[in-house]
Design a protein around this motif. Structure first.
Motif, short mmCIF file in Angstrom:
data_model
loop_
_atom_site.label_atom_id
_atom_site.label_comp_id
_atom_site.label_asym_id
_atom_site.label_seq_id
_atom_site.Cartn_x
_atom_site.Cartn_y
_atom_site.Cartn_z
N ASP A 177 -2.48 50.44 -19.86
CA ASP A 177 -3.83 49.96 -20.15
C ASP A 177 -4.53 49.29 -18.97
OD1 ASP A 177 -3.61 50.83 -22.80
OD2 ASP A 177 -2.64 48.97 -23.43
N GLY A 178 -3.90 49.28 -17.80
CA GLY A 178 -4.54 48.68 -16.64
C GLY A 178 -4.67 47.17 -16.78
N ILE A 179 -3.60 46.51 -17.15
CA ILE A 179 -3.61 45.05 -17.33
C ILE A 179 -2.77 44.41 -16.23
CG2 ILE A 179 -2.93 43.14 -18.85
CD1 ILE A 179 -3.42 45.02 -21.21
N GLY A 180 -3.43 43.71 -15.33
CA GLY A 180 -2.74 43.08 -14.21
C GLY A 180 -2.38 44.04 -13.10
N THR A 181 -2.76 45.28 -13.24
CA THR A 181 -2.48 46.32 -12.25
C THR A 181 -3.38 47.52 -12.54
OG1 THR A 181 -0.70 47.62 -11.22
CG2 THR A 181 -0.67 47.44 -13.62
N LYS A 182 -3.46 48.44 -11.61
CA LYS A 182 -4.23 49.65 -11.84
C LYS A 182 -3.50 50.54 -12.86
CE LYS A 182 -7.58 48.89 -8.92
NZ LYS A 182 -8.97 48.63 -9.42
N ALA A 183 -4.25 51.13 -13.75
CA ALA A 183 -3.65 51.97 -14.79
C ALA A 183 -3.00 53.19 -14.18
CB ALA A 183 -4.71 52.38 -15.81
N SER A 184 -1.83 53.54 -14.73
CA SER A 184 -1.12 54.74 -14.30
C SER A 184 -0.23 55.22 -15.44
CB SER A 184 -0.25 54.44 -13.06
OG SER A 184 0.64 55.52 -12.79
N ARG A 185 -0.54 56.39 -15.96
CA ARG A 185 0.26 56.93 -17.05
C ARG A 185 1.69 57.21 -16.60
NH1 ARG A 185 -2.25 59.14 -21.48
NH2 ARG A 185 -0.73 60.84 -21.59
N TYR A 186 1.84 57.72 -15.38
CA TYR A 186 3.19 58.06 -14.93
C TYR A 186 4.03 56.80 -14.73
CZ TYR A 186 7.07 60.32 -12.70
OH TYR A 186 8.33 60.78 -12.43
N LEU A 187 3.47 55.78 -14.09
CA LEU A 187 4.23 54.54 -13.88
C LEU A 187 4.52 53.85 -15.22
CD1 LEU A 187 2.55 53.14 -10.65
CD2 LEU A 187 4.84 54.12 -10.88
N ALA A 188 3.57 53.96 -16.14
CA ALA A 188 3.82 53.41 -17.49
C ALA A 188 5.00 54.13 -18.13
CB ALA A 188 2.57 53.56 -18.36
N SER A 189 4.98 55.47 -18.05
CA SER A 189 6.07 56.25 -18.62
C SER A 189 7.39 55.91 -17.95
CB SER A 189 5.77 57.75 -18.45
OG SER A 189 6.82 58.53 -18.99
N ASP A 190 7.37 55.70 -16.64
CA ASP A 190 8.59 55.39 -15.91
C ASP A 190 9.20 54.07 -16.36
OD1 ASP A 190 10.40 56.21 -13.77
OD2 ASP A 190 9.71 54.41 -12.74
N TRP A 191 8.36 53.07 -16.64
CA TRP A 191 8.89 51.78 -17.10
C TRP A 191 9.41 51.89 -18.53
CZ3 TRP A 191 10.78 48.00 -14.55
CH2 TRP A 191 10.33 47.72 -13.26
N PHE A 192 8.78 52.70 -19.35
CA PHE A 192 9.32 52.91 -20.70
C PHE A 192 10.67 53.63 -20.63
CE2 PHE A 192 4.81 52.50 -22.30
CZ PHE A 192 5.06 51.38 -23.08
N ILE A 193 10.81 54.57 -19.70
CA ILE A 193 12.09 55.25 -19.50
C ILE A 193 13.16 54.24 -19.09
CG2 ILE A 193 13.36 56.79 -17.94
CD1 ILE A 193 11.94 58.40 -19.98
N ARG A 194 12.83 53.37 -18.15
CA ARG A 194 13.78 52.34 -17.72
C ARG A 194 14.19 51.44 -18.88
NH1 ARG A 194 12.08 50.05 -11.74
NH2 ARG A 194 11.29 51.99 -10.85
N SER A 195 13.20 51.08 -19.68
CA SER A 195 13.49 50.25 -20.85
C SER A 195 14.42 50.97 -21.80
CB SER A 195 12.18 49.89 -21.57
OG SER A 195 12.44 49.17 -22.76
N SER A 196 14.16 52.26 -22.03
CA SER A 196 15.01 53.04 -22.92
C SER A 196 16.43 53.12 -22.39
CB SER A 196 14.43 54.46 -23.08
OG SER A 196 15.23 55.23 -23.93
#
Length: 206
Positions: free
Chosen positions: A149-168
């Motif tokens: 959602d671009g909160i505290g950083t520039k929005a990036s779908r790929y980086l968002a997905s990467d952090w969800f992968i790490r969390s998983s």
């Protein structure tokens, strides 16, 4: 945050109908000065967060407001001292505040409170010393939301997905299969062909 920026955001939020939002913002940038004396007994960071979230500042008296400010200050102090649970809870709380600000139409990708929350949560997520603690995969998921959602950083779908992968992956290692599946679903909803997604899905669904 310079004086002009503080005045701009304070002026905007002061005229919003939510007294809670106004007081929360004031507390967050250090404009409140009435901090209560030390707690008589130690209160853990989960309880501090619960008390902060559940405080009704609209109807509270002076003592209620003072306790809110004291609890907020204590959680912030513990987070600055790099206590993992406090870092997570304080980061989560600022994240929620930034979501509320974003919903008013203000861009929060570079708002100082939001960028600092992002930095603190990232430091927590990258610290392998705490890898088996639940706060780390949770921090990873929050980072996914912030990138999405671009909160505290520039929005990036790929980086968002990467952090969800790490969390998983971390949740799976911790034995939290259901949490791992939910995080994986978030990741693949953003980037269906994420290179780590297929193998992780096989591992979780076998």
């Amino acid at each position: 945050m310079n004086v002009q920026t503080v005045m701009l955001y304070q002026s905007f939020l002061w005229f919003r109908p939510s007294l809670f939002l106004r007081l929360l913002f004031a507390a967050s940038i250090g404009l409140t000065s009435c901090i209560a004396t030390a707690q008589e007994k130690y209160i853990d960071s989960d309880e501090l967060l619960r008390r902060i979230v559940n405080t009704d500042l609209n109807n509270g008296d002076a003592a209620t407001k003072t306790r809110f400010e004291s609890d907020y200050h204590e959680l912030m102090t513990r987070s600055n001292a790099r206590e993992p649970l406090a870092m997570h809870n304080y980061g989560w709380y600022r994240f929620q505040f930034c979501v509320a600000v974003k919903n008013t139409g203000i861009s929060v990708d570079s708002l100082p409170m939001c960028t600092q929350a992002f930095a603190d949560l990232r430091a927590l997520a990258m610290n392998t010393e705490y890898a088996i603690v639940f706060v780390v995969p949770s921090a990873m998921s929050i980072l996914g939301e912030m990138y999405k959602d671009g909160i505290g950083t520039k929005a990036s779908r790929y980086l968002a997905s990467d952090w969800f992968i790490r969390s998983s992956q971390q949740r799976s290692s911790n034995g939290d299969r259901e949490g791992a599946i939910r995080a994986l679903e978030e990741a693949l909803s953003l980037v269906p062909d994420h290179p780590a997604g297929a193998d992780l899905r096989k591992k979780l669904l076998k």
